[in-house]
Every structure is written in structure tokens, then in C-alpha cells.
Design an enzyme around this catalytic site. Structure first.
Site, PDB file in Angstrom:
ATOM      1  N   GLY A  79      11.050 114.369 110.991  1.00 47.42           N
ATOM      2  CA  GLY A  79      10.353 115.477 111.921  1.00 47.42           C
ATOM      3  C   GLY A  79      11.130 115.799 112.991  1.00 47.42           C
ATOM      4  O   GLY A  79      11.811 114.969 113.525  1.00 47.42           O
ATOM      5  N   MET A 134      11.414 116.626 117.246  1.00 50.47           N
ATOM      6  CA  MET A 134      10.777 115.973 118.430  1.00 50.47           C
ATOM      7  C   MET A 134       9.288 116.534 118.514  1.00 50.47           C
ATOM      8  O   MET A 134       8.896 117.696 118.497  1.00 50.47           O
ATOM      9  CB  MET A 134      11.609 116.335 119.848  1.00 50.47           C
ATOM     10  CG  MET A 134      12.892 115.772 119.619  1.00 50.47           C
ATOM     11  SD  MET A 134      14.128 116.366 121.023  1.00 50.47           S
ATOM     12  CE  MET A 134      13.367 115.495 122.464  1.00 50.47           C
ATOM     13  N   SER A 172       6.526 116.019 116.974  1.00 53.57           N
ATOM     14  CA  SER A 172       5.902 115.901 115.871  1.00 53.57           C
ATOM     15  C   SER A 172       5.021 115.098 115.483  1.00 53.57           C
ATOM     16  O   SER A 172       4.066 114.750 114.445  1.00 53.57           O
ATOM     17  CB  SER A 172       6.899 116.380 114.558  1.00 53.57           C
ATOM     18  OG  SER A 172       7.713 115.083 114.319  1.00 53.57           O
ATOM     19  N   GLY A 173       4.849 113.760 116.427  1.00 50.05           N
ATOM     20  CA  GLY A 173       4.084 112.869 116.155  1.00 50.05           C
ATOM     21  C   GLY A 173       4.742 111.492 115.403  1.00 50.05           C
ATOM     22  O   GLY A 173       3.915 110.608 114.702  1.00 50.05           O
ATOM     23  N   LYS A 174       6.001 111.479 114.985  1.00 48.08           N
ATOM     24  CA  LYS A 174       6.737 110.477 114.313  1.00 48.08           C
ATOM     25  C   LYS A 174       6.301 109.051 114.968  1.00 48.08           C
ATOM     26  O   LYS A 174       5.840 108.201 114.182  1.00 48.08           O
ATOM     27  CB  LYS A 174       8.266 110.681 114.307  1.00 48.08           C
ATOM     28  CG  LYS A 174       8.390 111.793 113.616  1.00 48.08           C
ATOM     29  CD  LYS A 174      10.119 111.919 113.655  1.00 48.08           C
ATOM     30  CE  LYS A 174      10.732 111.813 114.884  1.00 48.08           C
ATOM     31  NZ  LYS A 174      10.364 113.000 115.910  1.00 48.08           N
ATOM     32  N   SER A 175       6.469 108.966 116.409  1.00 45.12           N
ATOM     33  CA  SER A 175       6.192 107.634 117.071  1.00 45.12           C
ATOM     34  C   SER A 175       4.717 107.222 116.941  1.00 45.12           C
ATOM     35  O   SER A 175       4.435 106.124 116.712  1.00 45.12           O
ATOM     36  CB  SER A 175       6.509 107.718 118.555  1.00 45.12           C
ATOM     37  OG  SER A 175       8.058 107.874 118.609  1.00 45.12           O
ATOM     38  N   GLU A 230      13.358 106.096 116.121  1.00 41.54           N
ATOM     39  CA  GLU A 230      14.798 106.814 116.741  1.00 41.54           C
ATOM     40  C   GLU A 230      15.674 106.427 115.701  1.00 41.54           C
ATOM     41  O   GLU A 230      16.969 106.174 116.234  1.00 41.54           O
ATOM     42  CB  GLU A 230      14.828 106.550 118.205  1.00 41.54           C
ATOM     43  CG  GLU A 230      13.900 106.796 119.013  1.00 41.54           C
ATOM     44  CD  GLU A 230      13.684 108.065 119.529  1.00 41.54           C
ATOM     45  OE1 GLU A 230      14.235 109.125 118.724  1.00 41.54           O
ATOM     46  OE2 GLU A 230      12.785 108.398 120.297  1.00 41.54           O
ATOM     47  N   GLN A 283      17.636 108.089 114.006  1.00 43.45           N
ATOM     48  CA  GLN A 283      18.636 109.120 113.902  1.00 43.45           C
ATOM     49  C   GLN A 283      19.986 108.555 114.821  1.00 43.45           C
ATOM     50  O   GLN A 283      21.054 109.113 114.302  1.00 43.45           O
ATOM     51  CB  GLN A 283      18.102 110.455 114.425  1.00 43.45           C
ATOM     52  CG  GLN A 283      18.099 110.828 115.687  1.00 43.45           C
ATOM     53  CD  GLN A 283      16.621 110.400 116.248  1.00 43.45           C
ATOM     54  OE1 GLN A 283      15.774 109.743 115.720  1.00 43.45           O
ATOM     55  NE2 GLN A 283      16.318 110.568 117.469  1.00 43.45           N
ATOM     56  N   CYS A 327      12.156 130.936 115.700  1.00 45.14           N
ATOM     57  CA  CYS A 327      12.221 131.241 117.014  1.00 45.14           C
ATOM     58  C   CYS A 327      13.414 130.390 117.574  1.00 45.14           C
ATOM     59  O   CYS A 327      13.655 130.227 118.805  1.00 45.14           O
ATOM     60  CB  CYS A 327      10.900 130.617 117.907  1.00 45.14           C
ATOM     61  SG  CYS A 327       9.503 131.815 117.581  1.00 45.14           S
TER      62      CYS A 327
HETATM   63  P1  ADP Z   1       7.846 112.225 118.124  1.00 47.87           P
HETATM   64  O1  ADP Z   1       7.948 110.905 118.128  1.00 47.87           O
HETATM   65  O2  ADP Z   1       7.802 112.942 117.087  1.00 47.87           O
HETATM   66  O3  ADP Z   1       8.606 113.020 119.200  1.00 47.87           O
HETATM   67  P2  ADP Z   1       5.313 111.631 119.553  1.00 47.87           P
HETATM   68  O4  ADP Z   1       4.448 110.837 118.817  1.00 47.87           O
HETATM   69  O5  ADP Z   1       6.233 111.007 120.706  1.00 47.87           O
HETATM   70  O6  ADP Z   1       6.277 112.703 118.695  1.00 47.87           O
HETATM   71  O7  ADP Z   1       4.502 112.642 120.449  1.00 47.87           O
HETATM   72  C1  ADP Z   1       3.735 113.712 119.687  1.00 47.87           C
HETATM   73  C2  ADP Z   1       2.665 114.110 120.502  1.00 47.87           C
HETATM   74  O8  ADP Z   1       3.542 115.071 121.597  1.00 47.87           O
HETATM   75  C3  ADP Z   1       1.714 115.118 120.164  1.00 47.87           C
HETATM   76  O9  ADP Z   1       0.467 114.206 119.705  1.00 47.87           O
HETATM   77  C4  ADP Z   1       1.207 115.871 121.199  1.00 47.87           C
HETATM   78  O10 ADP Z   1       0.153 115.303 122.229  1.00 47.87           O
HETATM   79  C5  ADP Z   1       2.384 115.876 122.089  1.00 47.87           C
HETATM   80  N1  ADP Z   1       3.067 117.375 121.944  1.00 47.87           N
HETATM   81  C6  ADP Z   1       3.704 117.782 123.060  1.00 47.87           C
HETATM   82  N2  ADP Z   1       4.181 119.150 122.910  1.00 47.87           N
HETATM   83  C7  ADP Z   1       4.079 119.269 121.524  1.00 47.87           C
HETATM   84  C8  ADP Z   1       4.311 120.248 120.653  1.00 47.87           C
HETATM   85  N3  ADP Z   1       5.022 121.597 120.923  1.00 47.87           N
HETATM   86  N4  ADP Z   1       3.943 120.261 119.483  1.00 47.87           N
HETATM   87  C9  ADP Z   1       3.013 119.256 119.000  1.00 47.87           C
HETATM   88  N5  ADP Z   1       2.983 118.201 119.593  1.00 47.87           N
HETATM   89  C10 ADP Z   1       3.073 118.069 120.913  1.00 47.87           C
HETATM   90 ZN    ZN Z   2       8.225 130.221 116.548  1.00 51.67          ZN
END
Ligand code: ADP
Ligand code: ZN
Length: 203
Positions: A14, A16, A18-21, A89, A91, A186
Site C-alpha cells: 500500500g 505511505m 495506509s497503515g502497513k507498519s 519497508e 520496497q 489527484c
Molecule cells: P504506513 O506504514 O503505511 O506508512 P503507518 O502505519 O506508519 O502507515 O501510519 C498509518 C497512520 O497514518 C494512520 O493510522 C493515520 O493515523 C496516519 N495518517 C496520516 N495521514 C494519513 C492519510 N492521508 N490517510 C490515512 N492515514 C493517515
Molecule cells: Zn483524490
């Protein structure tokens, strides 16, 4: 979730934010509760993440993330007694991670890899496409588009606040670089059409 036995590969993909971590940590915490021996790796670990990546369960067991830059480092540092191997991470890792994850799974390990599946251009990122192909389970998470609120599937790269060009340098020297989650509609990549046209005609 499928009931899998033996070894297998799970990919959490997913954009950045998106909540992967968060999802990787949730799975790791549950494996710790199940008293599985877990080892967590994270590529490009910087100081900010060290605290966040010490995962602990309520019974006081905890797992720290091992920083790595390559699949060879994972092969060298892997604990042969670990049941679950989680890699964040993914990727940024080299192509060797595909064979390594496969060999862990073939030797009975549960392998969980989280990574951004597309780069700032919206194109497949590093070893993620192959990892997604060889995995038993793939979850594709979405963030929220910061412009329109739709599910976001693209990483918008901004340089000094402006959408980056398709051929902008991968490593920025000077200037400030930020990223936003955006939906396909977008997402802006300046000079993408020109770059793709010149690639197609070979100049
Ligand atoms: P990833 O590892 O995919 O980069 P993280 O698990 O680090 O994601 O962070 C997810 C958190 O980021 C969400 O729970 C939310 O609190 C926050 N967040 C900040 N900006 C956004 C956004 N545009 N859409 C969704 N969540 C976001
Ligand atoms: Zn959009």
C-alpha cells in the site's frame, strides 16, 4: 485469513500512511502472544523508529527491530530459531529478498513483508511486485487522499511544495521533499507523458 500450515509468505502492500507498519505490528504482537519466536527487520531504519519498533506483549515479552540495508544482511542476522520473520519497508531491499523469503517459507517460517508497492511515479517499487506474486496472502491497504478524501493508492512527491517531475532525482540535494497520500485522479507526475513517449521511441 486462510488457515495456512507449514511456511508461507504474507505481503502487506500500500501507499505511505495506509497503515502497513501498524498492521505489521498488529500481526507481530499477536504472534508474540501466541508464544511464537518473532524476529523483526526494518530496512532504512532511522533513529526515530527505534522506539516504535520495539514490539511488546502484555506478558512483558518484546521484540526489537533489526536494522538492515540488504537481503544478505537479513540472511546473516536471521535467528535460526525464529518461527515468524517480519520485514518492514521491504520496497527498499534488493531483488535477493524474493529468493530469501521463499527459502524461509520453504523451511517452515511465516514471513510477513510490508512495503510501498508503487513509487512516486505510480510505478512498481523495487522487489514488491515479485513478492506480491510469490506470496500466499496479499493485503493491499489504502490511505485517505489528502485532496478529495477518496481511498488513496498513490504517493504524491512534492519538492518545495510542488508536484515532482517524472525524472526528478531520486535523492534530493537541497530543497525540501515531502510526500502525500493521493488517489489516482489527484496524483500529479509532471513530465510523465513526455518521458514515457521518449522512452517508447528510444531516445
Ligand atoms: P504506513 O506504514 O503505511 O506508512 P503507518 O502505519 O506508519 O502507515 O501510519 C498509518 C497512520 O497514518 C494512520 O493510522 C493515520 O493515523 C496516519 N495518517 C496520516 N495521514 C494519513 C492519510 N492521508 N490517510 C490515512 N492515514 C493517515
Ligand atoms: Zn483524490
Amino acid at each position: 485469513m486462510l488457515q495456512l500450515t507449514g511456511g508461507w509468505i504474507e505481503v502487506i502492500a500500500g501507499v505511505m500512511f495506509s497503515g502497513k507498519s501498524e498492521e505489521l505490528m498488529r500481526r507481530v504482537r499477536r504472534a508474540v502472544i501466541a508464544r511464537r519466536k518473532v524476529q523483526v527487520f526494518k530496512s532504512h531504519l532511522d533513529d526515530r523508529y527505534q522506539g516504535l519498533l520495539a514490539v511488546s506483549s502484555h506478558d512483558g515479552r518484546s521484540v526489537a527491530a533489526v536494522p538492515v540495508d540488504s537481503s544478505t544482511q537479513i540472511a546473516t542476522r536471521v535467528d535460526p530459531t525464529a518461527h515468524v520473520i517480519a520485514i518492514d519497508e521491504a520496497q527498499f531491499l534488493d531483488a535477493g529478498i524474493v529468493a530469501l523469503a521463499t527459502s524461509f517459507a520453504q523451511r517452515g517460517r511465516r514471513v510477513i513483508l510490508a512495503g510501498t508497492d508503487t513509487d512516486f511515479r505510480g510505478e512498481p517499487f523495487g522487489p514488491m511486485p515479485e513478492l506480491m506474486a510469490v506470496a500466499e496472502v496479499v493485503d493491499k491497504l489504502h490511505a485517505i487522499c489528502v485532496l478529495c478524501g477518496a481511498p488513496a493508492c498513490r504517493n504524491q512527491r512534492l519538492i518545495d511544495g510542488e508536484p515532482a517531475a517524472w525524472d526528478s532525482p531520486l535523492i534530493m540535494v537541497g530543497g525540501s521533499e515531502t510526500y502525500e497520500a493521493r488517489c489516482r485522479a489527484c496524483h500529479i507526475v509532471r513530465r510523465r507523458d513526455e518521458a514515457q513517449r521518449s522512452l517508447a521511441i528510444g531516445c
